[in-house]
Scaffold this active site. Structure first.
Site, PDB file in Angstrom:
ATOM      1  N   LYS A 208      56.510 -27.530  90.811  1.00  0.00           N
ATOM      2  CA  LYS A 208      56.349 -27.456  89.360  1.00  0.00           C
ATOM      3  C   LYS A 208      54.911 -27.793  89.001  1.00  0.00           C
ATOM      4  O   LYS A 208      54.346 -28.767  89.525  1.00  0.00           O
ATOM      5  CB  LYS A 208      57.286 -28.444  88.666  1.00  0.00           C
ATOM      6  CG  LYS A 208      57.607 -28.065  87.232  1.00  0.00           C
ATOM      7  CD  LYS A 208      58.542 -26.871  87.156  1.00  0.00           C
ATOM      8  CE  LYS A 208      59.124 -26.687  85.747  1.00  0.00           C
ATOM      9  NZ  LYS A 208      60.053 -25.543  85.709  1.00  0.00           N
ATOM     10  N   THR A 253      62.997 -26.294  90.687  1.00  0.00           N
ATOM     11  CA  THR A 253      61.743 -26.771  90.107  1.00  0.00           C
ATOM     12  C   THR A 253      61.989 -27.522  88.796  1.00  0.00           C
ATOM     13  O   THR A 253      61.198 -28.398  88.433  1.00  0.00           O
ATOM     14  CB  THR A 253      60.763 -25.608  89.866  1.00  0.00           C
ATOM     15  OG1 THR A 253      61.318 -24.685  88.926  1.00  0.00           O
ATOM     16  CG2 THR A 253      60.464 -24.883  91.168  1.00  0.00           C
ATOM     17  N   ASP A 254      63.072 -27.200  88.100  1.00  0.00           N
ATOM     18  CA  ASP A 254      63.423 -27.969  86.909  1.00  0.00           C
ATOM     19  C   ASP A 254      63.721 -29.422  87.288  1.00  0.00           C
ATOM     20  O   ASP A 254      63.350 -30.360  86.572  1.00  0.00           O
ATOM     21  CB  ASP A 254      64.637 -27.333  86.231  1.00  0.00           C
ATOM     22  CG  ASP A 254      64.962 -27.992  84.905  1.00  0.00           C
ATOM     23  OD1 ASP A 254      64.197 -27.787  83.947  1.00  0.00           O
ATOM     24  OD2 ASP A 254      65.970 -28.734  84.829  1.00  0.00           O
ATOM     25  N   ARG A 372      11.293 -29.325  83.406  1.00  0.00           N
ATOM     26  CA  ARG A 372      12.363 -28.511  82.812  1.00  0.00           C
ATOM     27  C   ARG A 372      13.535 -29.415  82.448  1.00  0.00           C
ATOM     28  O   ARG A 372      13.628 -30.564  82.884  1.00  0.00           O
ATOM     29  CB  ARG A 372      12.858 -27.451  83.802  1.00  0.00           C
ATOM     30  CG  ARG A 372      13.482 -28.041  85.060  1.00  0.00           C
ATOM     31  CD  ARG A 372      14.189 -27.027  85.923  1.00  0.00           C
ATOM     32  NE  ARG A 372      14.785 -27.647  87.100  1.00  0.00           N
ATOM     33  CZ  ARG A 372      15.626 -27.032  87.932  1.00  0.00           C
ATOM     34  NH1 ARG A 372      15.952 -25.756  87.719  1.00  0.00           N
ATOM     35  NH2 ARG A 372      16.128 -27.660  88.977  1.00  0.00           N
ATOM     36  N   GLN A 415      19.633 -29.425  94.517  1.00  0.00           N
ATOM     37  CA  GLN A 415      19.999 -29.837  95.869  1.00  0.00           C
ATOM     38  C   GLN A 415      19.492 -31.253  96.161  1.00  0.00           C
ATOM     39  O   GLN A 415      20.201 -32.068  96.763  1.00  0.00           O
ATOM     40  CB  GLN A 415      19.425 -28.853  96.902  1.00  0.00           C
ATOM     41  CG  GLN A 415      20.083 -27.480  96.894  1.00  0.00           C
ATOM     42  CD  GLN A 415      19.419 -26.504  95.947  1.00  0.00           C
ATOM     43  OE1 GLN A 415      18.806 -26.917  94.946  1.00  0.00           O
ATOM     44  NE2 GLN A 415      19.526 -25.215  96.228  1.00  0.00           N
ATOM     45  N   ASN A 441      24.367 -24.831  87.557  1.00  0.00           N
ATOM     46  CA  ASN A 441      23.087 -25.104  86.898  1.00  0.00           C
ATOM     47  C   ASN A 441      23.123 -24.523  85.491  1.00  0.00           C
ATOM     48  O   ASN A 441      23.047 -23.313  85.302  1.00  0.00           O
ATOM     49  CB  ASN A 441      21.948 -24.467  87.707  1.00  0.00           C
ATOM     50  CG  ASN A 441      20.621 -25.144  87.448  1.00  0.00           C
ATOM     51  OD1 ASN A 441      20.457 -25.801  86.430  1.00  0.00           O
ATOM     52  ND2 ASN A 441      19.684 -24.968  88.364  1.00  0.00           N
ATOM     53  N   HIS A 443      21.489 -23.538  82.565  1.00  0.00           N
ATOM     54  CA  HIS A 443      20.094 -23.257  82.236  1.00  0.00           C
ATOM     55  C   HIS A 443      19.806 -23.481  80.746  1.00  0.00           C
ATOM     56  O   HIS A 443      20.583 -23.070  79.884  1.00  0.00           O
ATOM     57  CB  HIS A 443      19.751 -21.815  82.595  1.00  0.00           C
ATOM     58  CG  HIS A 443      19.952 -21.503  84.043  1.00  0.00           C
ATOM     59  ND1 HIS A 443      19.182 -22.034  85.044  1.00  0.00           N
ATOM     60  CD2 HIS A 443      20.875 -20.714  84.673  1.00  0.00           C
ATOM     61  CE1 HIS A 443      19.587 -21.589  86.220  1.00  0.00           C
ATOM     62  NE2 HIS A 443      20.620 -20.795  86.022  1.00  0.00           N
TER      63      HIS A 443
END
Length: 478
Positions: A208, A253-254, A372, A415, A441, A443
């Protein structure tokens, strides 16, 4: 090998002829062929193969054990004496079991003996879907089964063997007719059935997902909260459900969803990682066909709203924060692998970053820069050296380290910063074995205001969503 039967003739055979023709599909057990004959008509070879697999599962426990014991040991006495059925002889030869080295014969002898000692059964596996190495690996793994798990595993393999034997006995398609009919273009002509290919079920799980769990701790007037999205997956012997539609002993799954909420009441008292171990233990113990499980978590963090005149924030009012605490716990109920993480941590610095000295070629247009904006959305995950650390304390230490170290150096590249962050985390968190980062990244490009007669001294940027660079890597202890 017996001549193949045309599919269109299958349902017209007498019961005796059908039984004799398919007597070898289940080893030394022609009675099952008579049982399957009574279920005709079958639409195709796949339906017939499913009927044999279902017949193997439908007997009493004593009948199932007898069917398993009807199979020979792999590379055992019957093989050495030439007493295998033609089907078993071909199958064992297909995996090279008739051409073993002395050491391999000894290993098979040891595994066969271990199987008989532990289960009182031969080791049954569909050897046509394996080679020698994978047969050895499967035998060693299955020796850890309980007797009930091994009985189910052997019956599953018998179903696989039966399927391939049925396909060997049926023509993949009908031969062309001797006459030709001009079709009516206005008439609907059903597409011809494609010949079934031989397949096997690979790695699989079910469970689930997106269970949105919210818990309020009301032990005192100052409340605490846990806001967690949970996913649970179970692994085990689910072949019968996939191959023949047999849902016996499968956990719904219930039920998985209900279990997560119910166990959270008494067991979600600390970290999500420890709660994950509780969930894995439960489903391995409660699921008759389950032999392993995993639980993943995305925990949304909340901070207290300010309260006038009250230090530490409001007692019961909160605002959701970033980032998110993630985790994955996987195991067999006794041994666990735990991975924790951070997601959606948005960090940025407006200077002290550059990108210069990189390779240039005919397609390079990016100018170098030594100043930057560096911005990213951190996704990190790490594994542990210890079995039961204080997961929440480690997470907080990692988070604090990322916030402290990201601005403390000049970033020559993303890096460079990735390595610095990993080095710092492993230094400050001895509980962690290794850490992985993913850094998109984000920008921020200076916007050209010169078109309007305006200067832009590095104050106005276009935050470009895509495309973007991605830097990823593990930092590990030596």
């Amino acid at each position: 090998m017996t001549a193949r039967l045309r599919l269109e003739d299958l349902n017209d055979l007498s019961e005796g002829t059908f039984t004799a023709y398919f007597a070898g599909v289940l080893e030394h057990s022609p009675q099952y062929a008579a049982q399957v004959a009574a279920g005709r008509p079958y639409r195709d070879a796949g339906a017939l193969a499913q009927a044999f697999a279902q017949a193997a599962l439908s007997g009493s426990e004593a009948e199932q054990v007898a069917l398993i014991r009807a199979h020979p040991d792999l590379a055992g006495k019957a093989a050495l004496a030439g007493d295998l059925t033609p089907e078993s002889a071909r199958e064992q030869a297909s995996a090279g079991l008739d051409r073993l080295s002395p050491a391999e014969y000894e290993e098979f002898h040891r595994l066969n003996a271990a199987y008989h000692d532990r289960f009182g059964l031969p080791f049954v596996v569909c050897v046509r879907e394996h080679d020698k190495a994978s047969i050895f690996a499967a035998a060693r793994e299955r020796l850890s089964h309980t007797p009930e798990q091994e009985r189910r595993a052997a019956l599953h393999e018998i179903g696989r063997i039966a399927r391939l034997r049925v396909l060997d006995l049926i023509e993949p398609s009908s031969p062309p007719g001797a006459t030709m009919t001009i079709p009516d273009p206005s008439a609907h002509v059903p597409a011809p059935s494609a010949a079934l290919v031989r397949v096997r079920l690979g790695d699989n799980n079910y469970g689930k997902a997106d269970v949105r769990l919210f818990k309020v701790f009301r032990d005192s007037p100052r409340h605490e909260i846990k806001d967690v999205w949970v996913r649970v997956g179970m692994r085990g012997d689910f072949g019968a459900a996939h191959e023949v539609g047999d849902n016996t002993d499968l956990v719904a799954t219930d039920t998985v969803r209900n279990t997560i909420y119910a166990l959270a009441r008494d067991h979600l008292t600390g970290s999500v990682e420890e709660f994950g171990k509780t969930l894995v233990r439960h489903f391995v113990q409660a699921g008759p066909r389950v032999d392993g499980a995993y639980a993943t978590f995305t925990q949304h963090l909340w901070d207290r709203l300010p309260a006038p005149g009250q230090d530490g924030g409001h007692d019961h009012a909160f605002a959701r924060q970033m980032p998110k605490h993630t985790a994955r716990v996987e195991g067999d109920g006794q041994n666990f692998t735990v991975e924790s993480g951070i997601d959606e941590l948005f960090i940025l610095k407006t200077t002290q970053s550059g990108w210069a000295g990189f390779h240039r070629d005919a397609f390079t247009t990016l100018p170098e820069t030594t100043d930057r904006i560096l911005a990213t959305t951190v996704t990190a995950r790490w594994t542990y050296r210890e079995d039961a650390p204080d997961y929440d304390a480690v997470w907080a230490r990692v988070y604090g380290t990322l916030l402290e170290v990201f601005p403390d150096h000049y970033s020559h590249s993303m890096q460079h910063t990735l390595y610095r962050l990993g080095e710092a985390v492993l230094t400050r968190c001895p509980e962690i074995e290794r850490i992985h980062f993913s850094f998109p990244n984000r920008h921020h490009i200076p916007y050209d205001l010169g078109r309007f007669g305006l200067e832009n001294p590095g104050v106005i940027f276009h935050a470009d969503a895509e495309p973007y660079g991605v830097i990823e890597g593990w930092v590990e202890r030596e």
